[in-house]
Design an enzyme around this catalytic site. Structure first.
Site, PDB file in Angstrom:
ATOM      1  N   LYS A 168      10.098  49.935 -40.847  1.00  0.00           N
ATOM      2  CA  LYS A 168      10.295  49.116 -40.000  1.00  0.00           C
ATOM      3  C   LYS A 168      12.087  49.164 -39.677  1.00  0.00           C
ATOM      4  O   LYS A 168      12.731  49.142 -40.890  1.00  0.00           O
ATOM      5  CB  LYS A 168      10.192  47.362 -40.409  1.00  0.00           C
ATOM      6  CG  LYS A 168       8.602  47.277 -40.415  1.00  0.00           C
ATOM      7  CD  LYS A 168       8.489  45.867 -40.641  1.00  0.00           C
ATOM      8  CE  LYS A 168       7.016  45.300 -40.600  1.00  0.00           C
ATOM      9  NZ  LYS A 168       6.749  44.027 -40.732  1.00  0.00           N
TER      10      LYS A 168
ATOM     11  N   GLY B  82      10.395  43.526 -32.205  1.00  0.00           N
ATOM     12  CA  GLY B  82       9.743  44.016 -31.219  1.00  0.00           C
ATOM     13  C   GLY B  82       9.224  44.975 -31.177  1.00  0.00           C
ATOM     14  O   GLY B  82       8.783  45.589 -29.980  1.00  0.00           O
TER      15      GLY B  82
ATOM     16  N   GLU C  59       7.340  48.723 -46.243  1.00  0.00           N
ATOM     17  CA  GLU C  59       6.438  47.603 -46.898  1.00  0.00           C
ATOM     18  C   GLU C  59       5.075  48.112 -46.678  1.00  0.00           C
ATOM     19  O   GLU C  59       4.512  48.972 -45.817  1.00  0.00           O
ATOM     20  CB  GLU C  59       6.607  46.184 -46.281  1.00  0.00           C
ATOM     21  CG  GLU C  59       6.353  45.924 -44.960  1.00  0.00           C
ATOM     22  CD  GLU C  59       6.884  44.608 -44.275  1.00  0.00           C
ATOM     23  OE1 GLU C  59       7.570  44.060 -45.109  1.00  0.00           O
ATOM     24  OE2 GLU C  59       6.149  44.327 -43.538  1.00  0.00           O
TER      25      GLU C  59
ATOM     26  N   LYS D  70       3.653  40.581 -27.764  1.00  0.00           N
ATOM     27  CA  LYS D  70       2.768  39.603 -27.316  1.00  0.00           C
ATOM     28  C   LYS D  70       2.256  39.569 -26.118  1.00  0.00           C
ATOM     29  O   LYS D  70       2.934  39.630 -25.220  1.00  0.00           O
ATOM     30  CB  LYS D  70       3.205  38.209 -27.944  1.00  0.00           C
ATOM     31  CG  LYS D  70       3.629  38.378 -29.586  1.00  0.00           C
ATOM     32  CD  LYS D  70       4.346  37.181 -29.776  1.00  0.00           C
ATOM     33  CE  LYS D  70       5.183  37.191 -31.177  1.00  0.00           C
ATOM     34  NZ  LYS D  70       6.026  35.952 -31.432  1.00  0.00           N
TER      35      LYS D  70
ATOM     36  N   GLU E 266       7.627  33.905 -38.817  1.00  0.00           N
ATOM     37  CA  GLU E 266       6.307  34.654 -38.456  1.00  0.00           C
ATOM     38  C   GLU E 266       5.797  35.246 -39.594  1.00  0.00           C
ATOM     39  O   GLU E 266       6.700  35.799 -40.627  1.00  0.00           O
ATOM     40  CB  GLU E 266       7.136  35.926 -37.539  1.00  0.00           C
ATOM     41  CG  GLU E 266       7.292  35.347 -36.098  1.00  0.00           C
ATOM     42  CD  GLU E 266       7.394  36.131 -35.048  1.00  0.00           C
ATOM     43  OE1 GLU E 266       7.126  37.321 -35.309  1.00  0.00           O
ATOM     44  OE2 GLU E 266       8.059  36.068 -33.783  1.00  0.00           O
TER      45      GLU E 266
ATOM     46  N   ARG F 218      15.556  31.481 -32.205  1.00  0.00           N
ATOM     47  CA  ARG F 218      15.805  30.829 -30.734  1.00  0.00           C
ATOM     48  C   ARG F 218      14.618  30.384 -30.429  1.00  0.00           C
ATOM     49  O   ARG F 218      13.470  30.159 -31.072  1.00  0.00           O
ATOM     50  CB  ARG F 218      16.061  32.320 -30.005  1.00  0.00           C
ATOM     51  CG  ARG F 218      14.859  33.307 -30.225  1.00  0.00           C
ATOM     52  CD  ARG F 218      14.989  34.354 -29.344  1.00  0.00           C
ATOM     53  NE  ARG F 218      14.107  35.545 -29.782  1.00  0.00           N
ATOM     54  CZ  ARG F 218      12.740  35.698 -29.672  1.00  0.00           C
ATOM     55  NH1 ARG F 218      12.221  34.907 -28.999  1.00  0.00           N
ATOM     56  NH2 ARG F 218      12.170  36.888 -30.020  1.00  0.00           N
TER      57      ARG F 218
ATOM     58  N   VAL G  35       9.198  32.742 -26.479  1.00  0.00           N
ATOM     59  CA  VAL G  35       8.523  32.907 -25.102  1.00  0.00           C
ATOM     60  C   VAL G  35       7.492  31.759 -25.101  1.00  0.00           C
ATOM     61  O   VAL G  35       7.093  30.998 -24.087  1.00  0.00           O
ATOM     62  CB  VAL G  35       8.178  34.447 -25.091  1.00  0.00           C
ATOM     63  CG1 VAL G  35       7.357  34.395 -23.605  1.00  0.00           C
ATOM     64  CG2 VAL G  35       9.377  35.179 -24.823  1.00  0.00           C
TER      65      VAL G  35
ATOM     66  N   ARG H 250       0.663  35.646 -20.936  1.00  0.00           N
ATOM     67  CA  ARG H 250       1.818  36.032 -20.256  1.00  0.00           C
ATOM     68  C   ARG H 250       1.394  37.328 -18.997  1.00  0.00           C
ATOM     69  O   ARG H 250       0.970  38.301 -19.302  1.00  0.00           O
ATOM     70  CB  ARG H 250       2.722  37.122 -21.202  1.00  0.00           C
ATOM     71  CG  ARG H 250       2.978  36.409 -22.404  1.00  0.00           C
ATOM     72  CD  ARG H 250       4.292  37.253 -23.258  1.00  0.00           C
ATOM     73  NE  ARG H 250       4.571  36.372 -24.427  1.00  0.00           N
ATOM     74  CZ  ARG H 250       5.467  36.912 -25.489  1.00  0.00           C
ATOM     75  NH1 ARG H 250       6.295  37.561 -25.092  1.00  0.00           N
ATOM     76  NH2 ARG H 250       5.579  36.081 -26.399  1.00  0.00           N
TER      77      ARG H 250
END
Length: 461
Positions: A158, A164, A200, A237, A275, A292, A295, A338
């Site tokens: 990662k 994202g 990980e 997502k 998360e 933040r 969405v 979405r």
């Protein structure tokens, strides 16, 4: 309370903030690129300022232009929305230095959570469970392989500076590690300007669960339950719901309590989302924190009855939380789809002019969108066109309501992923609530799924 808020964003989230401000009696300033001159957020704000040409780096990511717009309009606060500069610690710091309130957490908290390695270490110190992995970044494929052999394959690389899905690579065998490392690092540099990676253990069938945090400036912190975000493609997502069909009341309470204790230790302020990955055995592990508004915040609003954007603005102005944890009750079920301007099969972006547009309605249906008939979907920005959200007294009714609403949604002139959502809502795994982050992959690979998608494309108006 603030007198005037500048919204450093565009699209549906800019409209969402304008509406919340209007209900609070706060004047609003919209900023826009030259390409967005006819956008709805520009029309509905009290004032508007053009901040540059279409490319984001010359407009919505242009910090000097944004600050100049705030200065000339005498805005005393800036709401960053999501995306763009919403998690840019330097932007939050410059706002503070200029005596402009940044509607969000402190710059130090954004900086801490923005670096995934530092965030993991902070989470560990705060008592959050973590997947086995490197404590810091891994400098080369050889070091990554040593960690991988220690924690066991498969592993996931990662990007330390991002999220994202960019700069992420799953590695199942030692011989594939060097190439994956090189590719992930290159993606990380291209997306975030930083090629640092950490490693990980990879969970084969994870569910993506997030906890909504709300914290004031006086040390009071509560959570508003969870959102299930496992329907995603390439870590992006597509469908979210609350509550999660995977969580028992006991697990929900445990995740909420652990999250609050961690945020208290870190001294978090404003809204944020922790998360987690949930494995097949019901064990959860910290992934990252988004500092933040998300969405997918509407599903939480509908099941709790709390306006999160309004709450975010009030908290940033210094108002104390008016609710205690025992006041929070989750009622009913909410689902969000979405709606993106993209091909429903290949998911390729599909900009262009909308020649006909009609949103669904009826009891329990909400559409957050900035689209309208004759609106042109621009190629410069994210393909999100709208968020279709439904609410019902239980999950089966919510699914049926979403199926009905998707059937009513008319978008002509461009392609959208509405047919995909119609196919997803009919999948047994989704209906039964027995799905994980590979749901989309399985749907597109199965004969039944592709048949449903083809039928949905034919039936979509």
């Amino acid at each position: 309370m603030f007198k005037k808020v500048l919204i450093a964003n565009r699209g549906e989230i800019a409209l969402r903030v304008i509406r919340a401000c209007r209900e609070l009696g706060i004047a609003t300033v919209a900023v826009h690129s030259t390409a967005d001159a006819n956008a709805l957020h520009v029309r509905f704000a009290d004032e508007s300022v053009c901040i540059g040409p279409p490319p984001s780096k010359e407009s919505y990511l242009n910090i000097p232009q944004l600050l100049s717009a705030a200065e000339i309009t005498r805005a005393d606060a800036i709401h960053p929305g999501y995306g763009f500069l919403s998690e840019n610690a330097e932007f939050a710091k410059v706002c503070r230095d200029c005596k402009i309130h940044f509607i969000g957490p402190r710059p130090e908290m954004i900086s801490l959570m923005g670096n995934k390695v530092r965030a993991r270490n902070a989470a560990r110190e705060a008592g959050l469970p973590l997947l086995p992995g490197s404590m810091g970044t891994v400098k080369d494929p050889k070091e990554a392989e040593a960690f991988a052999r220690e924690i066991g394959f498969p592993v996931i690389l990662k990007a330390a500076a991002g999220g994202g899905g960019k700069g992420m690579k799953i590695v199942r065998e030692p011989h594939a590690l060097a190439q994956a490392f090189s590719t992930a690092a290159a993606e990380a540099v291209a997306s975030f300007g930083n090629g640092d990676l950490y490693i990980e253990r990879y969970v084969e069938k994870p569910r993506h669960i997030e906890i909504q945090i709300v914290a004031d400036e006086h040390g009071r912190i509560i959570h508003l339950g969870e959102r299930e975000c496992s329907v995603q493609r390439r870590h992006q997502k597509l469908i979210e719901e609350s509550p999660s069909p995977a969580l028992t009341p006991e697990l929900r309470q445990q995740m909420g309590e652990v999250s609050i204790r961690a945020m208290e230790k870190l001294g978090y302020n404003n809204v944020g989302t922790i998360e987690y990955l949930l494995d097949e055995n019901g064990r959860f592990y910290f992934m990252e924190m988004n500092t933040r508004i998300q969405v997918e915040h509407p599903v939480t609003e509908l099941v709790t009855g709390i306006d999160l954007v309004r709450e975010q603005i009030k908290l940033s102005s210094g108002e104390p939380l008016q609710r205690k944890q025992e006041d929070i009750q989750m009622r009913g079920h909410a689902i969000e789809c979405r709606v993106n301007a993209e091909d429903p099969v290949t998911f390729a972006p599909w900009p262009g002019k909308i020649t006909a547009y009609s949103v669904p309605g009826g009891y329990g249906v909400r559409v957050d969108s900035s689209a309208y008939e004759n609106y042109t979907v621009l190629p410069y920005y994210d393909s999100l066109l709208a968020k279709l959200i439904v609410y019902a007294e239980d999950r089966p009714t919510a699914i049926r309501r979403m199926q009905r609403a998707l059937g009513e949604y008319v978008v002509q002139g461009i392609r959208t992923n509405i047919p995909f959502h119609r196919a997803a809502m009919a999948e047994d795994a989704f209906v039964e609530g027995n799905y994980d982050t590979r749901f989309v992959e399985r749907l597109l690979a199965s004969e039944t799924g592709t048949h449903r998608l083809k039928k949905a494309i034919e039936e979509t108006p």
